[in-house]
Design a protein around this motif. Structure first.
Motif, PDB file in Angstrom:
ATOM      1  N   ASN A   1       0.828  -1.206   0.000  1.00  0.00           N
ATOM      2  CA  ASN A   1       0.000   0.000   0.000  1.00  0.00           C
ATOM      3  C   ASN A   1       0.868   1.263   0.000  1.00  0.00           C
ATOM      4  O   ASN A   1       1.198   1.828   1.050  1.00  0.00           O
ATOM      5  N   LYS A   2       1.217   1.711  -1.182  1.00  0.00           N
ATOM      6  CA  LYS A   2       2.201   2.811  -1.304  1.00  0.00           C
ATOM      7  C   LYS A   2       1.729   4.115  -0.687  1.00  0.00           C
ATOM      8  O   LYS A   2       2.518   4.825  -0.072  1.00  0.00           O
ATOM      9  N   ARG A   3       0.444   4.417  -0.829  1.00  0.00           N
ATOM     10  CA  ARG A   3      -0.039   5.680  -0.250  1.00  0.00           C
ATOM     11  C   ARG A   3       0.082   5.666   1.278  1.00  0.00           C
ATOM     12  O   ARG A   3       0.569   6.608   1.895  1.00  0.00           O
TER      13      ARG A   3
ATOM     14  N   GLY B   1      -6.745  -4.113 -14.521  1.00  0.00           N
ATOM     15  CA  GLY B   1      -6.437  -4.124 -13.086  1.00  0.00           C
ATOM     16  C   GLY B   1      -5.164  -3.373 -12.742  1.00  0.00           C
ATOM     17  O   GLY B   1      -4.651  -3.514 -11.636  1.00  0.00           O
ATOM     18  N   PHE B   2      -4.642  -2.572 -13.658  1.00  0.00           N
ATOM     19  CA  PHE B   2      -3.417  -1.803 -13.365  1.00  0.00           C
ATOM     20  C   PHE B   2      -3.737  -0.522 -12.594  1.00  0.00           C
ATOM     21  O   PHE B   2      -2.977  -0.103 -11.726  1.00  0.00           O
ATOM     22  N   ALA B   3      -4.877   0.101 -12.971  1.00  0.00           N
ATOM     23  CA  ALA B   3      -5.161   1.445 -12.442  1.00  0.00           C
ATOM     24  C   ALA B   3      -5.677   1.374 -11.004  1.00  0.00           C
ATOM     25  O   ALA B   3      -6.217   0.359 -10.567  1.00  0.00           O
ATOM     26  N   GLU B   4      -5.484   2.468 -10.282  1.00  0.00           N
ATOM     27  CA  GLU B   4      -6.025   2.586  -8.929  1.00  0.00           C
ATOM     28  C   GLU B   4      -7.550   2.693  -9.008  1.00  0.00           C
ATOM     29  O   GLU B   4      -8.103   3.054 -10.053  1.00  0.00           O
ATOM     30  N   THR B   5      -8.238   2.430  -7.880  1.00  0.00           N
ATOM     31  CA  THR B   5      -9.698   2.565  -7.851  1.00  0.00           C
ATOM     32  C   THR B   5     -10.079   3.982  -8.289  1.00  0.00           C
ATOM     33  O   THR B   5     -11.026   4.181  -9.037  1.00  0.00           O
TER      34      THR B   5
ATOM     35  N   GLY C   1       2.633   2.010 -13.762  1.00  0.00           N
ATOM     36  CA  GLY C   1       2.350   1.176 -14.923  1.00  0.00           C
ATOM     37  C   GLY C   1       1.194   1.692 -15.760  1.00  0.00           C
ATOM     38  O   GLY C   1       1.245   1.652 -16.994  1.00  0.00           O
ATOM     39  N   SER C   2       0.140   2.197 -15.106  1.00  0.00           N
ATOM     40  CA  SER C   2      -1.050   2.627 -15.846  1.00  0.00           C
ATOM     41  C   SER C   2      -0.737   3.770 -16.810  1.00  0.00           C
ATOM     42  O   SER C   2      -1.146   3.742 -17.969  1.00  0.00           O
ATOM     43  N   THR C   3      -0.001   4.762 -16.317  1.00  0.00           N
ATOM     44  CA  THR C   3       0.287   5.911 -17.188  1.00  0.00           C
ATOM     45  C   THR C   3       1.220   5.498 -18.320  1.00  0.00           C
ATOM     46  O   THR C   3       1.097   5.982 -19.439  1.00  0.00           O
TER      47      THR C   3
HETATM   48  N1  HSE Z   1      -1.839   1.830 -10.247  1.00  0.00           N
HETATM   49  C1  HSE Z   1      -0.512   1.334 -10.072  1.00  0.00           C
HETATM   50  C2  HSE Z   1       0.230   1.459 -11.387  1.00  0.00           C
HETATM   51  C3  HSE Z   1      -0.549  -0.102  -9.620  1.00  0.00           C
HETATM   52  O1  HSE Z   1      -0.424   1.626 -12.406  1.00  0.00           O
HETATM   53  O2  HSE Z   1       1.462   1.425 -11.400  1.00  0.00           O
HETATM   54  C4  HSE Z   1       0.775  -0.631  -9.175  1.00  0.00           C
HETATM   55  O3  HSE Z   1       1.291   0.070  -8.077  1.00  0.00           O
END
Ligand code: HSE
Length: 408
Positions: free
Chosen positions: A96-98, A179-183, A152-154
Motif C-alpha cells: 500500500n504505497k499511499r 487491473g493496473f489502475a487505482e480505484t 504502470g497505468s500511465t
Molecule cells: N496503479 C498502479 C500502477 C498499480 O499503475 O502502477 C501498481 O502500483
C-alpha cells in the motif's frame, strides 16, 4: 534456519489473489494462509468459505498468525490494520504505497519499538526488486540519483496513445479493465501514485523521510495534442518520470512528464512495464526493468517479502546511518516546454531563462528554464500543459547563478 509462517491476509482483490496463487505454486516458501479478511461476505468465491472473515480481529488477535499481509485499497483502514498488527507483535507485508508514503517515519519507529518487521517490496514498481537492492546491494555505494517510470497505468496509456493512436480515455479504460489502475485513476494520471512510490524509494536511497505533500507531482492528464505532435516531429516519446537526486546536503525529488530521446533507457519501456535507473558513485548507472502492476507481478514481490520473513529479514534503513541527514528541497530550476491555446496565458517573463518559442495554428509553445514551483503553478493553469525538455539538467537555486537569477 527458515521458520514456517502463518499468514493472515487482508484483501482478496487483484494483488491478494495473485499472492494466494503464486504462494500455492511456489514450493520453496514455508508459509500458509490461515485466514483472509474481506469486506463483502456475499461475493461468490472459489475458495472455501471457512477461509474468509469480515472481522479484522479474527486475524489481528490470533496469536498463531505471525504475519499480516495487507493488500486492501483503503489506505486509512490499511493504516489502522498495519499499526495494530505491529503493536500485536506481528510482522507485516504490504503493497500500500499511499499508506506507506504518508506514515513511513512512524512505521520506522514502530518497527524499532515493537521489534517487528514491515516489508513492502511490492509497493514500489511492482515486480522490480528495488527496495531490497537499495538497502542491501547498494548499502555501501554513494547513491546520487534514482529515477524512472514508477507507474504502470500511465506508461500503458502513453504507449497506447503514441503507438496505437488510441484515445486517452480508451487507453485509461483498458488500464482499468486490466487491473493496473487505482480505484481512483486520478491517483495514476495526476502523478500521485508515482509520487508515493518515490517517497518510499527516497527513504531507502538517501535516508530521508519526506512528506508526500512536500513533493511536487505533475501527471499526464493535461498532455496536449501540441505536445504529442511536437514529440513525434522530434522523434521523442513522453514518459511520466519520477526522480530524486542528491546535490551537496540536499535531496530534490518530483514527478513530471518528460520528453525522452529515442536512445534513452526509458524510451523502450512500454505498456505496464516500469524501470528504475540508479546512479551511484562507484557502480555508476544501472537499470532495472519489470512489470510495475498486475496480479502476479505484484503478488510475486509480496511473496518475496513473505519469504524474506522466513529468515528474519528486516529493513535497517541503512542510508540514515551512513551520513548526515539530508534536507529535502524544491528550490530547483528545470528546463520545460510549455504549450497553451490562447495568447498571453503564459508570459516569457515567467521563465528564469527563456530559450525559444513559436506559435502556429492558434497554439503557442515556449521553452526555457523555470523554477520547479513555477513549473507546478503553470501545470495547474487552465489550458496550459507543461513537460520537461529532453536532456534536462537540473540546477539547485542555491547554486550561485546571479546572471540568471537576476532575470526573474
Ligand atoms: N496503479 C498502479 C500502477 C498499480 O499503475 O502502477 C501498481 O502500483
Amino acid at each position: 534456519m527458515k521458520k514456517k509462517l502463518t499468514i493472515g491476509l487482508f484483501g482478496f482483490g487483484v494483488v491478494g489473489q495473485g499472492l494466494y496463487n503464486v504462494l500455492n505454486q511456489t514450493h520453496g516458501v514455508k508459509a500458509v494462509v490461515k485466514k483472509i479478511a474481506i469486506k463483502d461476505k456475499d461475493k461468490v468465491r472459489t475458495l472455501s468459505a471457512d477461509l474468509f472473515t469480515t472481522e479484522k480481529s479474527v486475524i489481528l488477535d490470533d496469536p498463531s498468525i505471525d504475519v499480516v499481509v495487507e493488500l486492501i485499497n483503503d489506505h486509512e483502514a490499511a493504516y489502522a490494520i498495519v499499526k495494530q498488527a505491529l503493536i500485536n507483535g506481528k510482522h507485516v507485508v504490504t503493497a500500500n504505497k499511499r499508506m506507506l508514503a504518508e506514515h513511513l517515519e512512524e512505521f520506522y519507529e514502530l518497527q524499532q519499538r515493537y521489534g517487528k518487521s514491515i516489508l513492502y517490496e511490492g509497493s514500489v514498481c511492482g515486480s522490480i526488486p528495488i527496495i531490497r537492492n537499495l538497502e542491501e546491494y547498494y548499502d555501501n555505494d554513494l547513491l546520487t540519483s534514482i529515477e524512472g517510470i514508477f507507474n504502470g497505468s500511465t506508461n500503458y496509456i502513453l504507449t497506447k496513445v503514441f503507438e496505437e493512436k488510441k484515445s486517452y480515455a480508451e487507453a485509461l479504460l483498458k488500464a482499468q479493465e486490466l487491473g493496473f489502475a487505482e480505484t481512483d485513476p486520478a491517483l495514476d494520471v495526476e502523478g500521485y501514485d508515482a509520487k508515493f512510490k518515490l517517497v518510499i524509494a527516497m527513504a531507502h536511497t538517501f535516508g530521508v523521510f519526506v512528506k508526500p505533500s512536500d513533493v511536487i507531482n505533475i501527471g499526464i492528464n493535461k498532455i496536449s495534442s501540441t505536445d504529442l505532435k511536437y514529440a513525434k516531429e522530434h522523434n521523442l516519446s513522453i514518459k511520466l518520470v519520477a526522480r530524486a537526486f542528491k546535490q551537496g546536503d540536499q535531496v530534490f525529488g518530483f514527478v513530471a512528464p518528460q520528453l525522452i530521446e529515442a536512445h534513452h533507457p526509458l524510451a523502450s519501456i512500454r505498456n505496464e512495464y516500469n524501470a528504475v535507473l540508479v546512479e551511484g558513485a562507484f557502480a555508476e548507472k544501472q537499470t532495472f526493468v519489470g512489470k510495475g502492476a498486475g496480479s502476479y507481478p505484484t503478488g510475486s514481490a509480496v511473496l518475496s517479502d513473505v519469504s524474506a520473513l522466513t529468515y528474519g529479514y528486516a529493513y535497517e534503513y541503512k542510508k540514515r546511518l551512513q551520513h548526515e541527514l539530508l534536507t529535502f528541497s524544491n528550490d530547483l530550476l528545470v528546463e520545460a516546454i510549455v504549450t497553451f491555446d490562447e495568447e498571453q496565458q503564459v508570459s516569457i517573463q515567467e521563465f528564469v531563462n527563456f530559450k525559444s518559442g513559436y506559435a502556429a495554428h492558434g497554439k503557442q509553445l515556449l521553452q526555457g528554464e523555470l523554477t520547479l514551483n513555477k513549473f507546478k503553478e503553470l501545470s495547474l493553469r487552465a489550458g496550459v500543459s507543461v513537460i520537461l525538455a529532453p536532456q534536462v539538467s537540473f540546477k539547485p537555486l542555491s547554486e550561485k547563478r546571479p546572471h540568471q537569477l537576476l532575470e526573474v
